[in-house]
Design a protein around this motif. Structure first.
Motif, PDB file in Angstrom:
ATOM      1  N   TYR A 179      20.111 -19.426 -27.171  1.00 28.32           N
ATOM      2  CA  TYR A 179      20.662 -20.589 -27.868  1.00 28.32           C
ATOM      3  C   TYR A 179      19.792 -21.822 -27.628  1.00 28.32           C
ATOM      4  O   TYR A 179      19.565 -22.610 -28.547  1.00 28.32           O
ATOM      5  N   LEU A 188      24.238 -16.171 -32.805  1.00 25.45           N
ATOM      6  CA  LEU A 188      23.034 -16.783 -33.382  1.00 25.45           C
ATOM      7  C   LEU A 188      23.111 -16.842 -34.903  1.00 25.45           C
ATOM      8  O   LEU A 188      22.670 -17.820 -35.513  1.00 25.45           O
ATOM      9  N   LEU A 229      25.410 -19.687 -35.794  1.00 26.79           N
ATOM     10  CA  LEU A 229      24.678 -20.933 -35.595  1.00 26.79           C
ATOM     11  C   LEU A 229      23.686 -21.169 -36.734  1.00 26.79           C
ATOM     12  O   LEU A 229      23.544 -22.285 -37.228  1.00 26.79           O
TER      13      LEU A 229
END
Length: 96
Positions: A62, A24, A27
């Protein structure tokens, strides 16, 4: 040895949690590359962390990141842009 590597064991749950946090954060950093999307990326990361910490919610963190990113893109990006303009103006007034 089979008990340690099962998905229900505590060490594997901790490792999966840490792996989700690492992915995460990667990302988040990728979505922050264009500076005007930092606010939307923060909204997505906040949404994903809420899903990740909720024991009753079994949805993907996600998918929650992208849901938070896309729903907060317009409003949060506008707020982030206004905050940047105000910060730049205050900095410019303080320097000159």
């Amino acid at each position: 040895m089979g008990g340690f590597f099962s998905y229900e064991s505590k060490p594997m749950q901790i490792l999966m949690f840490l792996g989700d946090l690492i992915l995460l954060n990667i990302l988040y950093l990728v979505c922050c590359i264009p500076l005007f999307t930092i606010g939307a990326a923060q909204a997505g990361l906040f949404t994903a962390c809420k899903v990740l910490l909720d024991k009753e919610d079994d949805s993907s963190p996600y998918a929650a990141f992208w849901r938070g990113f896309t729903t907060g893109f317009g409003t949060v990006t506008l707020a982030w842009g206004l905050m940047g303009v105000v910060t730049a103006a205050v900095t410019w007034l303080a320097v000159s």
